[in-house]
Enzyme design. Structure first.
Site, PDB file in Angstrom:
ATOM      1  N   GLN A 161     -12.024   2.526  14.608  1.00  0.00           N
ATOM      2  CA  GLN A 161     -10.810   2.806  15.365  1.00  0.00           C
ATOM      3  C   GLN A 161     -11.129   3.905  16.375  1.00  0.00           C
ATOM      4  OE1 GLN A 161      -7.543   5.470  14.173  1.00  0.00           O
ATOM      5  NE2 GLN A 161      -6.352   3.617  13.853  1.00  0.00           N
ATOM      6  N   LYS A 163     -10.035   6.456  19.042  1.00  0.00           N
ATOM      7  CA  LYS A 163      -8.850   7.167  19.515  1.00  0.00           C
ATOM      8  C   LYS A 163      -8.867   7.243  21.042  1.00  0.00           C
ATOM      9  CE  LYS A 163      -6.914   8.258  15.565  1.00  0.00           C
ATOM     10  NZ  LYS A 163      -5.645   7.590  15.165  1.00  0.00           N
ATOM     11  N   ASP A 192      -6.780   3.014  19.290  1.00  0.00           N
ATOM     12  CA  ASP A 192      -5.519   3.613  18.838  1.00  0.00           C
ATOM     13  C   ASP A 192      -5.136   4.763  19.760  1.00  0.00           C
ATOM     14  OD1 ASP A 192      -3.316   4.477  17.525  1.00  0.00           O
ATOM     15  OD2 ASP A 192      -4.360   5.205  15.735  1.00  0.00           O
ATOM     16  N   GLU A 217      -3.735  -0.367  19.352  1.00  0.00           N
ATOM     17  CA  GLU A 217      -2.830   0.164  18.326  1.00  0.00           C
ATOM     18  C   GLU A 217      -1.902   1.204  18.937  1.00  0.00           C
ATOM     19  OE1 GLU A 217      -4.648   1.017  14.589  1.00  0.00           O
ATOM     20  OE2 GLU A 217      -3.192   2.566  14.075  1.00  0.00           O
ATOM     21  N   ASP A 240       1.966   1.098  14.733  1.00  0.00           N
ATOM     22  CA  ASP A 240       1.768   2.116  13.689  1.00  0.00           C
ATOM     23  C   ASP A 240       3.005   3.008  13.650  1.00  0.00           C
ATOM     24  OD1 ASP A 240       1.080   4.388  12.191  1.00  0.00           O
ATOM     25  OD2 ASP A 240      -1.001   4.364  12.800  1.00  0.00           O
ATOM     26  N   LYS A 264       1.600   3.681   7.011  1.00  0.00           N
ATOM     27  CA  LYS A 264       1.495   4.947   6.281  1.00  0.00           C
ATOM     28  C   LYS A 264       2.417   4.880   5.070  1.00  0.00           C
ATOM     29  CE  LYS A 264      -1.026   6.836   9.603  1.00  0.00           C
ATOM     30  NZ  LYS A 264      -1.379   5.567  10.255  1.00  0.00           N
ATOM     31  N   TRP A 319      -7.433   3.663   4.968  1.00  0.00           N
ATOM     32  CA  TRP A 319      -8.044   4.875   5.534  1.00  0.00           C
ATOM     33  C   TRP A 319      -7.746   6.065   4.639  1.00  0.00           C
ATOM     34  CZ3 TRP A 319      -6.387   9.671   7.252  1.00  0.00           C
ATOM     35  CH2 TRP A 319      -7.299  10.391   8.034  1.00  0.00           C
TER      36      TRP A 319
HETATM   37 MG   LIG Z   1      -2.707   4.609  14.152  1.00  0.00          MG
END
Ligand SMILES: [Mg+2]
Length: 367
Positions: A161, A163, A192, A217, A240, A264, A319
Site C-alpha cells: 500500500q 501512501k 492510499d 484507496e 476506507d 477498521k 494490517w
Molecule cells: Mg486506508
C-alpha cells in the site's frame, strides 16, 4: 458471568521507525486498553489506538471520555451475551463507536476464554493461518518508495500500500510510476491517499497512471466526493475512512461506488461489527481488509483473528502496526509479521496474555 469491574489503561507506544500519511506523521500513539474484570477468574482485554487526532474522528481523549460513560453502565452485565452488551451501551450514549468497539473486543476475548476456544474459531474457523497482510510504503521520494517496495517484496510481501497525498499530485504520480515499475507478478499495489486529493486531482492521477495495475484507496475526503470521482477513474476504488457503518458499506456495494474496503475494527463496532462486514462482503464478492488504525498486541490479535476467517480470495490482508512498534505486551504470542504473513495466536480468546501490572495503575476504574 457478570462484569464486576471495568479498568481503563493508557499507554504510549514508542515508534521503532517512522510512518507518514498525507494528513500527518505518526508519532508515539497513545493507546487505550480496557480490562473487563468478572465474577469468574477471567479478564477480557480490548484496545483502541488512533494514530492521533488525525486522520480519524476519535482520539484518545474522546475515547476515554466515552468510557467514563460506558464503564458504570457495564457493571452487572453478562459479557458473554455480546448483543445485549451492545444494547446496554446503545442505551447509555449515542456515538462512542471506538470505545464501544474496545468493549466488544474484550467481550469476545472473554467468550473465547470461557469456552477455551480461539476467537477465530468462534467466528467460524480460520480460513487462513498464517494470515496474509499488506505493508505500507510511506510517503517519500520516488526512489525511496521504489527501493522499499523492492525490499518488501524480497521479504515476502505480496500486497503493498503506497501512501500518497499531502503534496503536489505530480510528486504522487512520479512515486506511483516508480513503485509500479518494480511491482512483480502476483503482487498487488494499492495507492492510499487517506482522503488527500480533490475529485479533480484523483481523476488526474488515475488518468496519468491509467496503464498501471493498481487500486485507489480513499482518494477523496468524503463518500460523496469518492462517488463523484468513481465513474471517471481507471482503477478500482477502495473505501476506507468513508466506510463508516454497515448501511453505508451496503450502499457503496449496491451502487458500485466501492470495489472493496479498507476496514477498521474500531470504526465499525469491534469484532461483532467486522463479522457483519465480512459476511456482507462475502455475499457480494467484495474484497476487504481487516485492520485498525494502530495499537498493541490486543487490537492486533483481534484484527488477525477476524482476518483469518475471511475467504482468502476476498482478503486484502490484515494490517497490524507490529513493524513500527518497539515492543510487545506478550512477547511470546503477540502477533508479528513473518515472510509477509501473521500467525494467529494459539491460545483461547484473543490468545494474548498480559503480565499482571503491565500497564501500571488504571487511569479510570468502575465497579
Ligand atoms: Mg486506508
Amino acid at each position: 458471568m457478570k462484569i464486576t469491574q471495568v479498568d481503563v489503561f493508557a499507554k504510549r507506544l514508542p515508534m521503532a521507525s517512522g510512518y507518514n500519511m498525507s494528513s500527518s506523521p505518526v508519532g508515539d500513539p497513545d493507546t487505550t486498553v480496557v480490562a473487563l474484570r468478572t465474577d469468574s477468574d477471567l479478564t477480557g482485554w480490548g484496545e483502541i489506538c488512533p494514530t492521533g487526532p488525525l486522520p480519524q474522528v476519535e482520539h484518545a481523549g474522546s475515547i476515554r471520555a466515552d468510557l467514563d460513560l460506558l464503564g458504570p453502565a457495564l457493571i452487572g452485565t453478562d459479557p458473554l451475551r455480546i448483543g445485549l452488551v451492545h444494547d446496554t451501551m446503545a442505551a447509555t450514549m449515542d456515538g462512542g463507536q471506538g470505545a464501544r468497539s474496545a468493549v466488544d473486543i474484550a467481550c469476545w476475548d472473554l467468550l473465547g476464554k470461557s469456552h477455551n476456544e480461539r476467537v477465530c474459531d468462534l467466528l467460524g474457523g480460520a480460513r487462513m493461518d498464517p494470515v496474509s497482510t499488506y505493508h505500507v510504503v510511506p510517503i517519500g521520494t520516488p526512489d525511496e518508495s521504489a527501493q522499499l517496495a523492492e525490499q518488501l517484496q524480497d521479504e515476502g510481501h505480496t500486497k503493498l500500500q503506497l501512501k500518497s497525498g499531502g503534496r503536489h499530485i505530480d510528486e504522487d504520480i512520479d512515486a506511483v510510476h516508480a513503485v509500479a515499475r518494480v511491482i512483480r507478478p502476483g503482487v498487488d499495489l494499492f495507492v492510499d491517499c487517506n482522503r488527500g486529493w480533490t475529485v479533480g486531482e484523483a481523476i488526474q492521477v488515475s488518468g496519468a497512471c491509467r496503464d498501471l495495475k493498481l487500486a485507489m484507496e480513499q482518494p477523496c475526503a468524503t463518500y460523496a466526493e469518492c462517488a463523484a470521482a468513481r465513474t471517471h477513474l481507471h482503477h478500482p476504488l477502495i473505501l476506507d475512512e468513508s466506510a463508516t457503518d454497515l448501511a453505508t458499506i451496503a450502499r457503496a456495494i449496491a451502487t458500485g461506488v466501492a470495489d472493496g474496503f479498507g476496514m477498521k475494527l474500531t470504526r465499525i463496532g469491534g469484532i461483532s461489527g467486522m463479522r457483519a462486514v465480512r459476511d456482507l462482503c462475502e455475499a457480494s464478492n467484495t474484497p476487504t481488509s481487516c485492520d485498525d488504525s494502530w495499537g498493541g498486541d490486543i487490537i492486533a490479535a483481534a484484527c488477525v483473528h477476524v482476518g483469518a476467517t475471511l475467504r482468502p480470495h476476498l482478503s486484502r490482508g490484515a494490517w497490524i502496526s507490529d513493524p513500527y512498534q518497539a515492543g510487545h505486551y506478550d512477547e511470546a504470542n503477540g502477533p508479528r509479521i513473518v515472510d509477509g504473513r501473521i500467525a494467529v495466536p494459539p491460545g483461547p480468546g484473543l490468545g494474548i496474555t498480559i503480565p499482571e501490572g503491565y500497564f501500571g495503575p488504571p487511569i479510570a476504574s468502575f465497579s
